[in-house]
Write a protein that holds these residues in place. Sequence first.
Motif, PDB file in Angstrom:
ATOM      1  N   GLU A  63       8.924  63.152  50.567  1.00  0.00           N
ATOM      2  CA  GLU A  63       9.896  63.781  49.669  1.00  0.00           C
ATOM      3  C   GLU A  63      11.151  62.925  49.606  1.00  0.00           C
ATOM      4  O   GLU A  63      11.714  62.550  50.643  1.00  0.00           O
ATOM      5  CB  GLU A  63      10.250  65.180  50.176  1.00  0.00           C
ATOM      6  N   ALA A  64      11.588  62.577  48.393  1.00  0.00           N
ATOM      7  CA  ALA A  64      12.780  61.741  48.223  1.00  0.00           C
ATOM      8  C   ALA A  64      13.710  62.381  47.194  1.00  0.00           C
ATOM      9  O   ALA A  64      13.297  62.680  46.076  1.00  0.00           O
ATOM     10  CB  ALA A  64      12.391  60.337  47.775  1.00  0.00           C
ATOM     11  N   ASP A  65      14.950  62.585  47.599  1.00  0.00           N
ATOM     12  CA  ASP A  65      15.963  63.167  46.727  1.00  0.00           C
ATOM     13  C   ASP A  65      17.064  62.137  46.492  1.00  0.00           C
ATOM     14  O   ASP A  65      17.853  61.849  47.385  1.00  0.00           O
ATOM     15  CB  ASP A  65      16.537  64.437  47.362  1.00  0.00           C
ATOM     16  N   LEU A  66      17.096  61.567  45.297  1.00  0.00           N
ATOM     17  CA  LEU A  66      18.138  60.614  44.917  1.00  0.00           C
ATOM     18  C   LEU A  66      18.982  61.175  43.775  1.00  0.00           C
ATOM     19  O   LEU A  66      19.569  60.431  42.992  1.00  0.00           O
ATOM     20  CB  LEU A  66      17.517  59.279  44.493  1.00  0.00           C
ATOM     21  N   SER A  67      19.052  62.484  43.683  1.00  0.00           N
ATOM     22  CA  SER A  67      19.779  63.140  42.594  1.00  0.00           C
ATOM     23  C   SER A  67      21.287  62.924  42.701  1.00  0.00           C
ATOM     24  O   SER A  67      21.814  62.622  43.778  1.00  0.00           O
ATOM     25  CB  SER A  67      19.471  64.638  42.611  1.00  0.00           C
ATOM     26  N   LYS A  68      21.948  63.047  41.568  1.00  0.00           N
ATOM     27  CA  LYS A  68      23.417  62.981  41.488  1.00  0.00           C
ATOM     28  C   LYS A  68      23.972  61.686  42.073  1.00  0.00           C
ATOM     29  O   LYS A  68      24.865  61.687  42.910  1.00  0.00           O
ATOM     30  CB  LYS A  68      24.033  64.200  42.172  1.00  0.00           C
ATOM     31  N   ASN A  69      23.408  60.581  41.594  1.00  0.00           N
ATOM     32  CA  ASN A  69      23.926  59.270  41.945  1.00  0.00           C
ATOM     33  C   ASN A  69      24.266  58.518  40.666  1.00  0.00           C
ATOM     34  O   ASN A  69      24.480  59.146  39.620  1.00  0.00           O
ATOM     35  CB  ASN A  69      22.905  58.505  42.797  1.00  0.00           C
ATOM     36  N   ARG A  70      24.318  57.200  40.738  1.00  0.00           N
ATOM     37  CA  ARG A  70      24.687  56.395  39.571  1.00  0.00           C
ATOM     38  C   ARG A  70      23.633  55.338  39.268  1.00  0.00           C
ATOM     39  O   ARG A  70      23.942  54.242  38.799  1.00  0.00           O
ATOM     40  CB  ARG A  70      26.046  55.724  39.809  1.00  0.00           C
TER      41      ARG A  70
END
Length: 271
Positions: free
Chosen positions: A71-78
């Motif tokens: 599981e990988a969460d890279l949300s709310k980045n640029r």
Amino acid sequence: MATLGPESARPPLGSSPLVQAHIGSANLPPNRGLERALEEAAASGVLNLSCRKLKEFPRTAANHDLSDTVEADLSKNRLTDVPSEVCHLVALETLNLYHNCIRSIPDSIISLQSLTSLNLSRNQLGSLPACLCGLPLRVLNASNNKLVSLPETIGQLQRLMELDISCNEITALPRHIGRLKALRELNVRRNLLCVLPEDLADLPLVKFDFSCNKVSTIPVCYRKMKQLQTLQLENNPLQSPPAQICIKGKVHIFKYLSIEACRMLPHGSST
């Protein structure tokens, strides 16, 4: 001899536990939190890099064994691209790229052959690659992008149960969307659809939202959607069924469609 006033009697700055704790955290290396997330991912299989203002995948990730990440969460980045490092995490089952600045999906995403849930919502995508349809996805969220169409290969997603493509600029749904035989939830809200495909009637849809489009007619075959529980259709220029029928809800809509189907039959035929 000067007397000590209230200011002089105060303890030295930093002597209180609260201030000391703050100074201690401030003295940590700026990327320590990032390193801790990578360490936890190597141990748990869950990578949480959300809300870190990342423009690229952390280079220090190479120092950690992330091969078992599921599981990988890279949300709310640029992020402006899907990092190539992510496509190397072949054990991934869930990938969250919500709220970045991603403009395209690389063909290398096809290597994620365990991926069942993909969130691409709130990015800058103008299209989805055909190779995306070669993944074992059960949930696909591509809402709030700049999509004008879906790949014709969408019908290959035989395991897909939830599809959210709301808030895009899609003018028509591909004809093979009727091949999504596992689809339970379909959200096409806020697009530019004028016509609804008749093939959707053969799907086991439980929830269907086509509100805020340009649809004027609901196909009479939609009366066959026996499993449908929730139907959202407001803010369409509907003429068949007329608005006064639609506002009464699904039961009245389906009754209208059944009557229309009978009228369309040749004289002497039966449904």
